[in-house]
Design an enzyme around this catalytic site. Sequence first.
Site, mmCIF file in Angstrom:
data_model
loop_
_atom_site.group_PDB
_atom_site.id
_atom_site.type_symbol
_atom_site.label_atom_id
_atom_site.label_comp_id
_atom_site.label_asym_id
_atom_site.label_seq_id
_atom_site.Cartn_x
_atom_site.Cartn_y
_atom_site.Cartn_z
ATOM 1 N N GLN A 53 -10.491 6.988 -37.670
ATOM 2 C CA GLN A 53 -10.950 5.608 -37.745
ATOM 3 C C GLN A 53 -10.836 4.918 -36.385
ATOM 4 O OE1 GLN A 53 -12.189 2.304 -38.110
ATOM 5 N NE2 GLN A 53 -11.914 2.818 -40.256
ATOM 6 N N GLN A 77 -21.407 -3.782 -50.683
ATOM 7 C CA GLN A 77 -21.856 -2.601 -49.932
ATOM 8 C C GLN A 77 -20.893 -1.438 -50.176
ATOM 9 O OE1 GLN A 77 -21.975 -3.172 -45.718
ATOM 10 N NE2 GLN A 77 -22.435 -1.032 -45.289
ATOM 11 N N GLU A 95 -13.525 1.423 -44.240
ATOM 12 C CA GLU A 95 -12.095 1.345 -44.543
ATOM 13 C C GLU A 95 -11.643 -0.092 -44.803
ATOM 14 O OE1 GLU A 95 -7.753 2.648 -42.740
ATOM 15 O OE2 GLU A 95 -9.541 3.783 -42.184
#
Length: 303
Positions: A53, A77, A95
């Site tokens: 990430q 979304q 995330e």
Amino acid sequence: MSKKMALGRGLGALIEEASTTNSAPTPTAESVLPKSELINEIEIEKIVPNPLQPRTHFDEEALAELAASIRELGIIQPITVRKVENDQYQIISGERRFRASKLAGLKTIPAYVRTADDQGMLEMALVENIQREDLDAIEVAISYQRLVDECSLTQEMLGERVGKKRSTVTNYLRLLKLPAELQLAIRRRLLSMGHARALVNIEDQELQLDILRKIIEEDLSVRQVEQLVKKLAEGNEKEEKKDQDEDMPEPYFKLVEHLEKMFSSDINIKRTAKGNGKIIIGFKSDKEINSILSKFEQLEGLL
């Protein structure tokens, strides 16, 4: 177990309408959509974060606001994940939405399931975050650099991936050359991208830090910093020219004097210790260029 649902009421309505006007078998979401475009409702407990990430900081207040929105409106979304070992799903992108959903107390979350190797996952994660998340300029720069280094992308290819001009990509990457103090100031929103772009052209790190303190203490605008940097650069050029002047033979001074009279412009001679170099004619506008060109043409007419 994950359960599948179609892409929304709009698609369902289209399928239902088709079934009333066509005697052919009613198509299903699975038959009309690519498998990766189906949304899976996945148990949050089975989802693990992405170790690659690019975002390293999640604002707690912003997460709480997003969680409140999710409680009221649901997930707008879907996130994107890939299937990994032990019946788990690893986040490719989204995330922040995942964290907010956990905070909101959701048990499942809608997600696209994709197949991707580590490099493909990294590229998708970086590009998605660059385009859609509120990253600070340094996080964007780090993401760009990782795409260049770890995904073997040129700056031109990277620009195409993220929909930016190559010059924009270059400007972000240059931020990583700044001292750590300046990068930290950017991450804390004490320094804007515009301020940083002006400072990145200064080679002296101590001077960069001095200007940083001045920006914070006096709340200088980007324009004021650009003018300050320009003034400092002009001062350095004068000092450099002065040092060169002390070493130049007398004929060079006479040549500069004649050329400045002839072209009404600043003339600078760059000369090495071996005696070779170049003559630089300064100008401030296109109009001055035309004037210099006209004088060259007059000289040609005399020859």
